[in-house]
Design a protein around this motif. Structure first.
Motif, PDB file in Angstrom:
ATOM      1  N   GLY A  25       0.818  -1.210   0.000  1.00  0.00           N
ATOM      2  CA  GLY A  25       0.000   0.000   0.000  1.00  0.00           C
ATOM      3  C   GLY A  25       0.852   1.260   0.000  1.00  0.00           C
ATOM      4  O   GLY A  25       0.542   2.235  -0.692  1.00  0.00           O
ATOM      5  N   ILE A  26       1.945   1.241   0.787  1.00  0.00           N
ATOM      6  CA  ILE A  26       2.855   2.390   0.806  1.00  0.00           C
ATOM      7  C   ILE A  26       3.480   2.593  -0.576  1.00  0.00           C
ATOM      8  O   ILE A  26       3.588   3.718  -1.070  1.00  0.00           O
ATOM      9  N   TYR A  27       3.871   1.474  -1.219  1.00  0.00           N
ATOM     10  CA  TYR A  27       4.441   1.577  -2.570  1.00  0.00           C
ATOM     11  C   TYR A  27       3.410   2.142  -3.560  1.00  0.00           C
ATOM     12  O   TYR A  27       3.719   3.058  -4.343  1.00  0.00           O
ATOM     13  N   LEU A  28       2.180   1.627  -3.507  1.00  0.00           N
ATOM     14  CA  LEU A  28       1.155   2.085  -4.447  1.00  0.00           C
ATOM     15  C   LEU A  28       0.805   3.549  -4.236  1.00  0.00           C
ATOM     16  O   LEU A  28       0.334   4.212  -5.165  1.00  0.00           O
ATOM     17  N   SER A  29       1.034   4.063  -3.022  1.00  0.00           N
ATOM     18  CA  SER A  29       0.713   5.468  -2.766  1.00  0.00           C
ATOM     19  C   SER A  29       1.600   6.415  -3.565  1.00  0.00           C
ATOM     20  O   SER A  29       1.267   7.601  -3.706  1.00  0.00           O
ATOM     21  N   PHE A  30       2.702   5.911  -4.078  1.00  0.00           N
ATOM     22  CA  PHE A  30       3.594   6.730  -4.910  1.00  0.00           C
ATOM     23  C   PHE A  30       3.399   6.436  -6.401  1.00  0.00           C
ATOM     24  O   PHE A  30       4.249   6.787  -7.217  1.00  0.00           O
ATOM     25  N   THR A  31       2.293   5.780  -6.728  1.00  0.00           N
ATOM     26  CA  THR A  31       2.054   5.406  -8.119  1.00  0.00           C
ATOM     27  C   THR A  31       0.673   5.846  -8.581  1.00  0.00           C
ATOM     28  O   THR A  31      -0.181   6.233  -7.777  1.00  0.00           O
ATOM     29  N   GLU A  32       0.469   5.755  -9.871  1.00  0.00           N
ATOM     30  CA  GLU A  32      -0.859   5.891 -10.467  1.00  0.00           C
ATOM     31  C   GLU A  32      -1.283   4.492 -10.890  1.00  0.00           C
ATOM     32  O   GLU A  32      -0.626   3.856 -11.727  1.00  0.00           O
ATOM     33  N   TYR A  33      -2.364   4.000 -10.309  1.00  0.00           N
ATOM     34  CA  TYR A  33      -2.713   2.594 -10.496  1.00  0.00           C
ATOM     35  C   TYR A  33      -4.230   2.445 -10.501  1.00  0.00           C
ATOM     36  O   TYR A  33      -4.913   2.951  -9.614  1.00  0.00           O
ATOM     37  N   ASP A  34      -4.742   1.753 -11.521  1.00  0.00           N
ATOM     38  CA  ASP A  34      -6.188   1.546 -11.629  1.00  0.00           C
ATOM     39  C   ASP A  34      -6.568   0.081 -11.829  1.00  0.00           C
ATOM     40  O   ASP A  34      -7.703  -0.231 -12.185  1.00  0.00           O
ATOM     41  N   GLN A  48     -12.682   6.189  -3.649  1.00  0.00           N
ATOM     42  CA  GLN A  48     -11.560   6.417  -4.553  1.00  0.00           C
ATOM     43  C   GLN A  48     -11.029   5.097  -5.119  1.00  0.00           C
ATOM     44  O   GLN A  48     -10.698   5.009  -6.299  1.00  0.00           O
ATOM     45  N   ALA A  49     -10.970   4.065  -4.300  1.00  0.00           N
ATOM     46  CA  ALA A  49     -10.370   2.804  -4.725  1.00  0.00           C
ATOM     47  C   ALA A  49     -11.311   1.973  -5.589  1.00  0.00           C
ATOM     48  O   ALA A  49     -10.926   1.530  -6.680  1.00  0.00           O
ATOM     49  N   PHE A  50     -12.544   1.768  -5.142  1.00  0.00           N
ATOM     50  CA  PHE A  50     -13.402   0.779  -5.786  1.00  0.00           C
ATOM     51  C   PHE A  50     -14.512   1.374  -6.650  1.00  0.00           C
ATOM     52  O   PHE A  50     -15.143   0.647  -7.412  1.00  0.00           O
ATOM     53  N   GLU A  51     -14.762   2.665  -6.528  1.00  0.00           N
ATOM     54  CA  GLU A  51     -15.734   3.304  -7.400  1.00  0.00           C
ATOM     55  C   GLU A  51     -15.046   4.069  -8.530  1.00  0.00           C
ATOM     56  O   GLU A  51     -15.470   4.003  -9.685  1.00  0.00           O
ATOM     57  N   GLN A  52     -13.969   4.782  -8.189  1.00  0.00           N
ATOM     58  CA  GLN A  52     -13.233   5.532  -9.204  1.00  0.00           C
ATOM     59  C   GLN A  52     -11.971   4.814  -9.675  1.00  0.00           C
ATOM     60  O   GLN A  52     -11.273   5.301 -10.558  1.00  0.00           O
ATOM     61  N   ARG A  53     -11.660   3.676  -9.067  1.00  0.00           N
ATOM     62  CA  ARG A  53     -10.494   2.853  -9.427  1.00  0.00           C
ATOM     63  C   ARG A  53      -9.175   3.640  -9.384  1.00  0.00           C
ATOM     64  O   ARG A  53      -8.282   3.420 -10.181  1.00  0.00           O
ATOM     65  N   ASN A  54      -9.107   4.558  -8.450  1.00  0.00           N
ATOM     66  CA  ASN A  54      -7.884   5.346  -8.276  1.00  0.00           C
ATOM     67  C   ASN A  54      -7.139   4.784  -7.073  1.00  0.00           C
ATOM     68  O   ASN A  54      -7.094   5.383  -6.000  1.00  0.00           O
TER      69      ASN A  54
END
Length: 298
Positions: free
Chosen positions: A39-48, A257-263
């Motif tokens: 999760g910490i790694y993904l916080s520095f990325t753009e991922y959908d 943000q995660a499951f509705e907007q896939r951000n």
């Protein structure tokens, strides 16, 4: 002859202990450490989830502090936390003191604990039906008394206090029993000494009970604080963050943000901010309440 460790265990005993701890280590790394690190790694990325994560540095964190919805969700969460912890702690302390002073019945303790044994989603649905504007029992009673019906979950001024009270109803018994356990551990001779000195009930509570309960109260406050910031399920099955974002707490915003907007990258950054904030609050709370000491240690 088997060698011993500094703690007095033989190497064979230590090895056996490690074998029994392996399942716990697997659970810890598989369900906590690895998801947290990812999760910490993904916080520095753009991922959908539709393509590989793209490293964007601290852009998500910069976006967070420019996001008015984030600050609104923090304010909504703080409103819930203050209502939930304030009311729950006072009621739990009162119930625990009454149990300690007047009865220690296991049956009564079981009854007090019953709401906590019901799944939170079930509790939320039951109270949602009870508070329904048209068919709910509570509004039917209000109507029968000649009072105006109230949209408990549909009114932006009442929705969050209603959710807080629902969760107080579910958790107050469990919290009261934690405090009750702390009361039972206080030596009886301390109360007898206070009574001999002529102290009344209120003076005993203020000068004896509360100081000696400090470690238990610190534990209870940390647990309830962290749990309150994680509010999601009650909101998800009742208001879904409405009306007009009045109940969109931080966890609801992360889910959206995660499951509705896939951000997922932005949602991970929000979760990291929440994790850091809760860690800071828990440490500060322990320091302020001096959780490791009470008046018996002096």
């Amino acid at each position: 002859m088997a060698t011993t460790t500094k703690k007095g265990f033989t190497q064979s005993q230590f090895a056996i202990a490690m074998v029994f701890l392996i399942p716990s280590f697997i659970g810890f790394f598989g369900f906590f450490a690895w998801p947290a690190l990812r999760g910490i790694y993904l916080s520095f990325t753009e991922y959908d989830m539709l393509r590989d994560p793209v490293w964007i540095g601290i852009d998500n964190y910069v976006k967070i502090f420019q996001d008015p919805i984030f600050f609104n969700s923090i304010w909504v969460t703080l409103e819930y936390v203050l209502l939930n912890i304030g009311i729950q702690t006072v009621l739990a302390l009162l119930i625990a003191v009454l149990l300690h002073r007047f009865t220690r019945s296991i049956v009564i303790r079981g009854i007090i604990l019953l709401p906590y044994l019901i799944a939170n989603v079930i509790v939320a649905l039951v109270w949602y039906w009870l508070c329904d504007y048209n068919l709910g029992l509570i509004n039917s009673v209000l109507d029968g008394l000649g009072m105006q019906r109230m949209g408990f979950f549909g009114n932006e001024n009442l929705a969050m206090p209603t959710i807080a009270l629902v969760n107080v109803w579910r958790h107050v018994g469990y919290t009261a029993l934690l405090i009750f356990a702390g009361l039972v551990a206080i030596p009886r001779d301390v109360y007898e000494a206070a009574e001999v000195d002529g102290a009344g009930e209120w003076r005993i509570f203020r000068s004896v009970t509360l100081p000696l309960l400090r470690p238990v109260l610190a534990f209870v406050l940390v647990v309830t604080l962290v749990g309150s910031f994680q509010i999601y399920d009650t909101i998800a099955v009742t208001t879904e963050g409405g009306p007009v974002h009045a109940t969109r707490a931080i966890n609801v915003y992360i889910f959206q943000q995660a499951f509705e907007q896939r951000n997922f990258g932005y949602a991970s950054a929000l979760a990291v901010i929440l994790m850091i904030f809760l860690a800071f609050i828990a440490i500060a709370q322990n320091k302020m309440l001096k959780a490791n000491e009470n008046d018996l240690d002096r």
